[in-house]
Design an enzyme around this catalytic site. Structure first.
Site, PDB file in Angstrom:
ATOM      1  N   TYR A  77      -1.950  -1.045  10.578  1.00 32.64           N
ATOM      2  CA  TYR A  77      -1.953  -1.383   9.154  1.00 32.64           C
ATOM      3  C   TYR A  77      -0.754  -0.761   8.432  1.00 32.64           C
ATOM      4  O   TYR A  77      -0.051  -1.434   7.669  1.00 32.64           O
ATOM      5  CB  TYR A  77      -3.261  -0.902   8.531  1.00 32.64           C
TER       6      TYR A  77
ATOM      7  N   SER B  64       0.852  -1.184   0.000  1.00 30.02           N
ATOM      8  CA  SER B  64       0.000   0.000   0.000  1.00 30.02           C
ATOM      9  C   SER B  64       0.889   1.236   0.000  1.00 30.02           C
ATOM     10  O   SER B  64       2.056   1.176   0.410  1.00 30.02           O
ATOM     11  CB  SER B  64      -0.904   0.016   1.235  1.00 30.02           C
TER      12      SER B  64
END
Length: 355
Positions: free
Chosen positions: A260, A247
């Protein structure tokens, strides 16, 4: 010496034709090794092909000059056409005279089509979103696909949609269960580590359980599954490709995503470490780093409408990524088209990091 002079004269003749934007005389069309005489003046016959990778459109307009062909290649997504012999741009007037429409070179938006026939691919997190899109694209490209996910209902619907996909239902956050489910999975040529969880918690409220779960699924499972697959590749003596779905939050952070973001930062270095150690075995390892993709996971980040609006405005392209955008990057990294790419990450971030 005479041959060299003829070659120079021939080259300048081609340059002159291009500068004047004139059609090439004495043309021939070559197809599958056969030559056929065609008129000196337009319209010229043409052959538009879809190559095995599904992405190139070839316009075969051969110029005959003592048996030496001149081929013009048009790449989808581009409007330029080049002479393979001299790498010279061909003017729009010549294309119009040759009957080649500009629309030939424009690619319709969709999933990249590549040929993975004869290869076996394993995709984790294949039940929904990016993983599901990747599994479907690989299946459509001829690969034998093993789809791994936690939710059995998602696997059932996927196998109905794509008959032939091999489903495996397992919690990748459980080391022993993963070993049991995938330990005897057999030969794998392509691996996509996509499984992940995004547990939204402000940093000061982050719990041990959420932290452990995040790292077990998002990072530890990548290590475990990649070890299994890579050992098999090495034992078989085959080259392979591994893509880790990371990401852009490996580089920037969003509120409530401390766990995350940390896992994706860890994945960036794990990808590089894997690439370094597996490279001598002809195994490439790369990552894709998308911005928000409006999957079920992505929607958690954009639940706050005001935050989502401001976030989108931070992207120079003023958009979030589509699943197909990420899938196309994954397919590229899996394919031989990226044969010299390893230890890298493709940002699919609509320009966010440039802002």
């Amino acid at each position: 010496m005479a041959v060299a002079v003829e070659t120079v004269i021939e080259a300048w003749t081609h340059i002159l034709w291009v500068l004047l934007d004139k059609p090439l005389p004495n043309a021939q069309l070559a197809s599958h090794g056969e030559q056929q005489q065609i008129p000196d003046r337009p319209p010229y016959p043409q052959e538009i092909q879809q190559l095995p990778d599904g992405m190139l459109v070839t316009i075969n307009c051969f110029h005959h000059r003592r048996g030496r062909p001149l081929v013009l290649l048009g790449e989808s997504g581009q409007t330029s056409v080049f002479s393979a012999a001299w790498r010279l741009p061909v003017g729009p007037r010549w294309l119009a005279q040759a009957g080649i429409k500009d629309t030939v070179s424009r690619r319709t938006i969709g999933v990249m089509k590549l040929n993975f026939r004869g290869l076996r691919a394993l995709v984790t997190g294949a039940g929904r979103g990016i993983g599901r899109g990747t599994a479907k694209a690989l299946h459509a490209s001829g690969a034998k696909v093993v789809a791994v996910t936690l939710n059995n209902e998602d696997l059932v619907s996927l196998t109905k949609e794509c008959p032939g996909i091999e489903p495996v239902c397992v919690d990748l956050g459980d080391w022993e269960a993963t070993e049991k489910a995938l330990g005897g999975i057999g030969p794998v040529d392509l691996l996509v580590n996509n499984a992940a969880v995004a547990l939204v918690q402000p940093f000061l409220e982050a719990t041990k359980e959420a932290f452990d779960r995040s790292f077990h699924v998002n990072v530890r499972s990548v290590l475990q599954v990649s070890q299994m697959v890579a050992k098999g590749m090495i034992d078989r003596g085959v080259a392979g490709s591994i893509v880790n779905v990371s990401s852009m939050v490996a580089y920037v952070t969003f509120p409530g995503l401390a766990n995350y973001c940390s896992t994706k930062g860890a994945m960036t270095m794990l990808t590089k470490a894997m690439a370094m150690e597996l490279g001598p075995h002809k195994i490439r390892v790369n990552s894709v780093n998308p911005t928000v993709v409006l999957t079920d996971m992505g929607k958690k980040v954009t639940e706050d409408a005001e935050f989502a609006k401001k976030l989108k405005e931070r992207h120079p392209l003023r958009k979030f990524a589509e699943v197909e955008d990420v899938v196309n990057s994954i397919l590229f990294l899996l394919s031989d088209s990226s044969a010299s790419t390893s230890g890298s990450g493709i940002l699919v971030d609509a320009g966010y990091l440039a802002s």
